[in-house]
Design a protein around this motif. Structure first.
Motif, short mmCIF file in Angstrom:
data_model
loop_
_atom_site.label_atom_id
_atom_site.label_comp_id
_atom_site.label_asym_id
_atom_site.label_seq_id
_atom_site.Cartn_x
_atom_site.Cartn_y
_atom_site.Cartn_z
N LYS A 151 7.30 0.18 -12.30
CA LYS A 151 8.35 0.72 -11.99
C LYS A 151 8.67 1.60 -11.91
N ASP A 152 8.12 2.71 -12.15
CA ASP A 152 8.12 4.32 -12.97
C ASP A 152 8.92 4.98 -11.28
N LYS A 153 8.87 6.48 -11.02
CA LYS A 153 8.79 6.89 -9.79
C LYS A 153 8.38 7.81 -10.45
N LEU A 154 7.85 7.79 -8.70
CA LEU A 154 5.58 8.83 -9.26
C LEU A 154 6.45 9.89 -7.78
N ALA A 155 6.13 11.16 -8.10
CA ALA A 155 6.48 12.06 -6.82
C ALA A 155 5.77 11.80 -5.90
N PRO A 156 6.12 12.14 -4.19
CA PRO A 156 6.18 11.87 -3.29
C PRO A 156 3.93 12.37 -3.53
N GLY A 157 3.13 11.80 -2.71
CA GLY A 157 1.53 12.53 -2.38
C GLY A 157 1.30 10.79 -2.55
N ARG A 194 -3.76 7.17 -10.84
CA ARG A 194 -4.59 8.54 -10.99
C ARG A 194 -3.20 9.13 -9.26
N SER A 195 -3.86 10.06 -9.91
CA SER A 195 -3.57 11.36 -8.51
C SER A 195 -4.27 11.24 -7.99
N ALA A 196 -4.24 12.14 -5.77
CA ALA A 196 -5.76 12.09 -5.44
C ALA A 196 -6.97 12.09 -5.59
N LYS A 234 1.08 -1.08 -0.43
CA LYS A 234 -0.34 0.02 0.36
C LYS A 234 0.88 1.29 0.25
N ILE A 235 2.43 1.17 0.66
CA ILE A 235 2.83 2.07 -0.06
C ILE A 235 3.93 2.16 -0.73
N LEU A 236 4.01 3.05 -1.18
CA LEU A 236 5.56 2.07 -2.35
C LEU A 236 6.66 3.45 -2.17
N THR A 237 8.10 3.14 -1.63
CA THR A 237 8.56 3.76 -1.62
C THR A 237 9.76 4.06 -2.79
N PRO A 238 10.44 5.14 -3.12
CA PRO A 238 11.19 5.07 -4.16
C PRO A 238 12.48 4.32 -4.78
N GLY A 239 12.06 4.17 -5.85
CA GLY A 239 12.55 3.00 -6.65
C GLY A 239 12.23 0.87 -6.41
N ALA A 240 10.65 1.29 -5.73
CA ALA A 240 10.55 -0.35 -5.36
C ALA A 240 8.93 -0.37 -6.25
N ALA A 241 9.29 -1.58 -6.65
CA ALA A 241 8.58 -2.25 -7.82
C ALA A 241 6.86 -2.21 -6.68
N LEU A 242 5.57 -1.54 -7.84
CA LEU A 242 4.47 -2.35 -7.24
C LEU A 242 3.66 -3.58 -8.24
#
Length: 194
Positions: free
Chosen positions: A173-179, A147-149, A114-122
């Motif tokens: 696997k892409d990076k997302l901005a924190p949020g 999708r964004s919030a 449920k929580i994705l850390t930077p660089g981790a795959a989902l």
């Protein structure tokens, strides 16, 4: 004799007012629906029922589906109850039950975290709760997106053709901005999104 005739008439009236048998559910249950999801659908259907009664969309057919959902829930057959509730919700919106509506409601969206850390795959999985007893007649595409919030599409994910009711898995696997983000599932037919 009059008492016997009156009792027979009352019994006949009571039988005539009882809803007929629950609609048949095609296919085989693979796993139980999540009981929390089912409770949430029950809350949604309760408020939708009140609105449908005002507009006349809550008819005897919808009452059969509602009664079948409650009966299945009472037997703890959560998947059958889930199917009846979703049919009810489609019905009061004027959408007939079809292969496409059955497929759209068959899938449970699962995330490996449920929580994705930077660089981790989902890993995102769509797992069917049930199958149909026959090969699929239509052509379907499963679309997943991040999708964004606010609900804006941030990243579309791989689309997959659905030729049978199987598990669908995608790794993001892409990076997302924190949020905060959500994963959106969409089933499309040749006519568009369902």
């Amino acid at each position: 004799m009059k008492k016997l005739l009156l009792a027979a008439c009352l019994a006949a009236c009571a039988l005539a007012q009882q809803p007929s048998a629950a609609p048949v559910l095609e296919g085989k249950t693979l796993r139980p629906a999540n009981s929390d999801d089912l409770r949430m659908l029950g809350i949604l259907s309760s408020s939708a029922r009140q609105a449908a009664q005002k507009t006349g969309r809550h008819n005897p057919e919808m009452e059969k589906l509602s009664a079948a959902a409650f009966a299945a829930y009472g037997k703890q057959d959560f998947t059958a109850s889930f199917r009846y509730v979703t049919r009810y919700l489609f019905g009061i919106q004027g959408t007939p039950v079809s292969e496409a509506t059955e497929i759209a409601t068959a899938y449970d969206l699962k995330l490996d975290r449920k929580i994705l850390t930077p660089g981790a795959a989902l890993r995102i999985s769509l797992v069917p709760l049930f199958t149909l007893d026959r090969p699929l007649a239509g052509k379907y595409t499963v679309g997943l997106s991040i999708r964004s919030a606010e609900g804006n599409k941030v990243r579309p994910l791989d689309e997959q053709e659905l030729t049978d009711m199987r598990n669908v898995e995608v790794t993001f696997k892409d990076k997302l901005a924190p949020g905060s983000y959500t994963v959106h599932y969409e089933l499309r037919t040749a006519g568009g999104a369902l």
